[in-house]
Write an enzyme that holds these catalytic residues in place. Structure first.
Site, PDB file in Angstrom:
ATOM      1  N   ASP A  62       0.882  -1.163   0.000  1.00 47.36           N
ATOM      2  CA  ASP A  62       0.000   0.000   0.000  1.00 47.36           C
ATOM      3  C   ASP A  62       0.923   1.217   0.000  1.00 47.36           C
ATOM      4  OD1 ASP A  62      -1.540   2.197   0.700  1.00 47.36           O
ATOM      5  OD2 ASP A  62      -2.786   1.068   2.117  1.00 47.36           O
ATOM      6  N   SER A 142      -1.143  14.519 -13.897  1.00 43.16           N
ATOM      7  CA  SER A 142      -2.388  14.533 -14.678  1.00 43.16           C
ATOM      8  C   SER A 142      -2.520  15.899 -15.315  1.00 43.16           C
ATOM      9  CB  SER A 142      -3.574  14.284 -13.744  1.00 43.16           C
ATOM     10  OG  SER A 142      -4.791  14.588 -14.371  1.00 43.16           O
ATOM     11  N   TYR A 155      -8.442  15.774  -5.613  1.00 41.52           N
ATOM     12  CA  TYR A 155      -7.602  15.049  -6.587  1.00 41.52           C
ATOM     13  C   TYR A 155      -6.720  16.024  -7.367  1.00 41.52           C
ATOM     14  CZ  TYR A 155      -6.339  12.302 -10.715  1.00 41.52           C
ATOM     15  OH  TYR A 155      -5.637  11.677 -11.709  1.00 41.52           O
ATOM     16  N   LYS A 159      -2.543  16.446  -7.485  1.00 40.02           N
ATOM     17  CA  LYS A 159      -1.691  16.327  -8.674  1.00 40.02           C
ATOM     18  C   LYS A 159      -0.855  17.600  -8.885  1.00 40.02           C
ATOM     19  CE  LYS A 159      -2.834  12.113  -9.783  1.00 40.02           C
ATOM     20  NZ  LYS A 159      -1.870  11.006  -9.681  1.00 40.02           N
TER      21      LYS A 159
HETATM   22  N1  LIG Z   1      -7.569   7.327 -15.867  1.00 41.45           N
HETATM   23  C1  LIG Z   1      -7.366   8.616 -16.094  1.00 41.45           C
HETATM   24  O1  LIG Z   1      -8.149   9.255 -16.826  1.00 41.45           O
HETATM   25  C2  LIG Z   1      -6.174   9.310 -15.514  1.00 41.45           C
HETATM   26  C3  LIG Z   1      -5.354   8.750 -14.534  1.00 41.45           C
HETATM   27  N2  LIG Z   1      -4.276   9.459 -14.042  1.00 41.45           N
HETATM   28  C4  LIG Z   1      -3.415   8.901 -13.000  1.00 41.45           C
HETATM   29  O2  LIG Z   1      -2.831   7.691 -13.451  1.00 41.45           O
HETATM   30  C5  LIG Z   1      -2.633   6.798 -12.351  1.00 41.45           C
HETATM   31  C6  LIG Z   1      -3.294   5.470 -12.664  1.00 41.45           C
HETATM   32  O3  LIG Z   1      -4.678   5.680 -12.911  1.00 41.45           O
HETATM   33  P1  LIG Z   1      -5.666   4.555 -13.480  1.00 41.45           P
HETATM   34  O4  LIG Z   1      -4.914   3.438 -14.047  1.00 41.45           O
HETATM   35  O5  LIG Z   1      -6.664   5.250 -14.291  1.00 41.45           O
HETATM   36  O6  LIG Z   1      -6.358   4.094 -12.096  1.00 41.45           O
HETATM   37  P2  LIG Z   1      -7.105   2.736 -11.726  1.00 41.45           P
HETATM   38  O7  LIG Z   1      -7.974   3.065 -10.558  1.00 41.45           O
HETATM   39  O8  LIG Z   1      -7.749   2.130 -12.900  1.00 41.45           O
HETATM   40  O9  LIG Z   1      -5.908   1.809 -11.236  1.00 41.45           O
HETATM   41  C7  LIG Z   1      -5.165   2.169 -10.110  1.00 41.45           C
HETATM   42  C8  LIG Z   1      -4.379   0.992  -9.570  1.00 41.45           C
HETATM   43  O10 LIG Z   1      -3.688   1.463  -8.398  1.00 41.45           O
HETATM   44  C9  LIG Z   1      -3.921   0.580  -7.315  1.00 41.45           C
HETATM   45  N3  LIG Z   1      -3.850   1.345  -6.068  1.00 41.45           N
HETATM   46  C10 LIG Z   1      -4.706   2.303  -5.645  1.00 41.45           C
HETATM   47  N4  LIG Z   1      -4.338   2.743  -4.424  1.00 41.45           N
HETATM   48  C11 LIG Z   1      -3.219   2.055  -4.093  1.00 41.45           C
HETATM   49  C12 LIG Z   1      -2.392   2.052  -2.955  1.00 41.45           C
HETATM   50  N5  LIG Z   1      -2.652   2.832  -1.904  1.00 41.45           N
HETATM   51  N6  LIG Z   1      -1.308   1.257  -2.960  1.00 41.45           N
HETATM   52  C13 LIG Z   1      -1.059   0.435  -4.003  1.00 41.45           C
HETATM   53  N7  LIG Z   1      -1.826   0.369  -5.090  1.00 41.45           N
HETATM   54  C14 LIG Z   1      -2.906   1.166  -5.131  1.00 41.45           C
HETATM   55  C15 LIG Z   1      -5.294  -0.041  -7.582  1.00 41.45           C
HETATM   56  O11 LIG Z   1      -5.458  -1.275  -6.909  1.00 41.45           O
HETATM   57  C16 LIG Z   1      -5.276  -0.173  -9.096  1.00 41.45           C
HETATM   58  O12 LIG Z   1      -4.689  -1.392  -9.506  1.00 41.45           O
HETATM   59  C17 LIG Z   1      -3.218   7.512 -11.131  1.00 41.45           C
HETATM   60  O13 LIG Z   1      -2.199   8.142 -10.396  1.00 41.45           O
HETATM   61  C18 LIG Z   1      -4.159   8.536 -11.742  1.00 41.45           C
HETATM   62  O14 LIG Z   1      -4.349   9.625 -10.882  1.00 41.45           O
HETATM   63  C19 LIG Z   1      -3.973  10.702 -14.492  1.00 41.45           C
HETATM   64  C20 LIG Z   1      -4.732  11.288 -15.452  1.00 41.45           C
HETATM   65  C21 LIG Z   1      -5.884  10.651 -16.025  1.00 41.45           C
HETATM   66  C1  LIG Z   2      -9.479  13.408 -15.830  1.00 44.05           C
HETATM   67  C2  LIG Z   2      -8.121  13.399 -15.338  1.00 44.05           C
HETATM   68  O1  LIG Z   2      -7.301  14.111 -15.845  1.00 44.05           O
HETATM   69  C3  LIG Z   2      -7.738  12.585 -14.277  1.00 44.05           C
HETATM   70  C4  LIG Z   2      -8.630  11.613 -13.681  1.00 44.05           C
HETATM   71  O2  LIG Z   2      -6.616  12.706 -13.866  1.00 44.05           O
END
Ligand SMILES: NC(=O)C1=CN([C@@H]2O[C@H](COP(=O)(O)OP(=O)(O)OC[C@H]3O[C@@H](n4cnc5c(N)ncnc54)[C@H](O)[C@@H]3O)[C@@H](O)[C@H]2O)C=CC1
Ligand SMILES: CC(=O)C(C)=O
Length: 259
Positions: A62, A142, A155, A159
């Protein structure tokens, strides 16, 4: 296979963007530590890599817990035989209307999105120092770290913090041969985005998809992104072609925000 023999650790690699990054870095030739607080998904991604030509281990951590992050980096270094790149990717994105923000939600988001990055940076420094070489630190930011996003106050501010940390760490760590950069996606088709769309649409009294359509109006390239779009950018940041770059937070958002 340009980075054959090097070791990378990716947090939040059990699904979404982190999974795509782990697969891409493995394809680039890195041995990869797939870290998540979901043991099952981390194991699945590591198996996916090992079934092809790659080399990976799954580690449970975590990122909000400093000791767990240090233990994961140490395990990756010992089990994979080195340590060269950390991708501090794990994050959460609950929607937070300003008037409804509670101390608990602020703590939860900041503990993961901001402190998780700080612990990852510190653990990577310790590993690089023990190996007497520099390395690359890559943080998940982001487009929401460049411009305040509606209904995502905590959020978005987390970022902005990551962008600040990335700049400061770049200055502080350059003498150690460590570069620090961040990637800044726009809307990426992952479970995180699905949930944001659901919450924003619900708050507006509209069906799912409404939130996406609203955000997407500002995408110049007129399509949402795939996790692989982001992974390509991280591949560049992890590889030698970005050696002369540090402190940058690269927008990979299809032209939502212009610097
Ligand atoms: N999906 C989007 O549109 C965008 C995502 N991001 C950033 O990209 C990164 C990944 O996002 P996604 O793949 O979309 O998210 P997601 O929610 O689909 O996947 C996140 C992963 O991180 C893990 N996770 C969450 N909290 C955790 C913790 N405390 N310790 C260990 N693992 C943990 C989850 O179990 C999951 O496998 C994040 O930092 C998010 O803020 C940035 C811009 C846009
Ligand atoms: C929409 C976006 O930029 C996120 C979830 O980082």
């Amino acid at each position: 296979m340009s980075d054959h023999g090097k070791v990378a650790l990716v947090t939040g690699a059990g699904q979404g963007i982190g999974r795509a990054i782990a697969l891409r870095l493995a394809k680039d030739g890195f041995a990869v530590a797939v870290v998540d607080f979901n043991a099952e998904t981390a194991k699945k991604v590591a198996e996916e890599i090992n079934k092809t030509d790659g080399r990976a281990i799954a580690l449970l951590a975590d990122v909000s817990d400093r000791d767990q992050v240090f233990a994961a980096v140490e395990a990756a270094k010992n089990q994979l035989g080195g340590f060269d790149v950390i991708v501090n990717n794990a994050g959460i994105a609950p929607t937070t209307l300003i008037e409804d923000i509670t101390p608990e939600i602020v703590d939860r988001v900041y503990n993961i999105n901001v402190k998780g990055v700080i612990w990852g940076i510190q653990a990577a420094i310790k590993a690089f120092k023990s190996l007497n070489h520099g390395g690359k630190i890559i943080n998940a930011c982001s487009q929401a770290g460049h411009v305040g996003n509606p209904e995502l106050a905590i959020y978005s501010s987390s970022k902005f913090a990551v962008r600040g940390l990335t700049q400061t760490a770049a200055r502080d760590l350059a003498p150690l041969g460590i570069t620090v950069n961040a990637y800044c996606p726009g809307i990426v088709k992952t479970p995180m985005w699905e949930e944001i769309d659901h919450q924003v649409s619900k708050a507006a009294g509209k069906p799912d998809g409404y939130g996406t359509a609203e955000f997407a109006k500002s995408i110049t390239l007129k399509r949402l992104s795939e996790p692989e779009d982001v992974a390509g950018c991280v591949s560049y940041l992890a590889g030698p072609d970005s050696d002369y770059m540090t402190g940058q937070s690269l927008l990979i958002d299809g032209g939502m925000v212009f610097n």
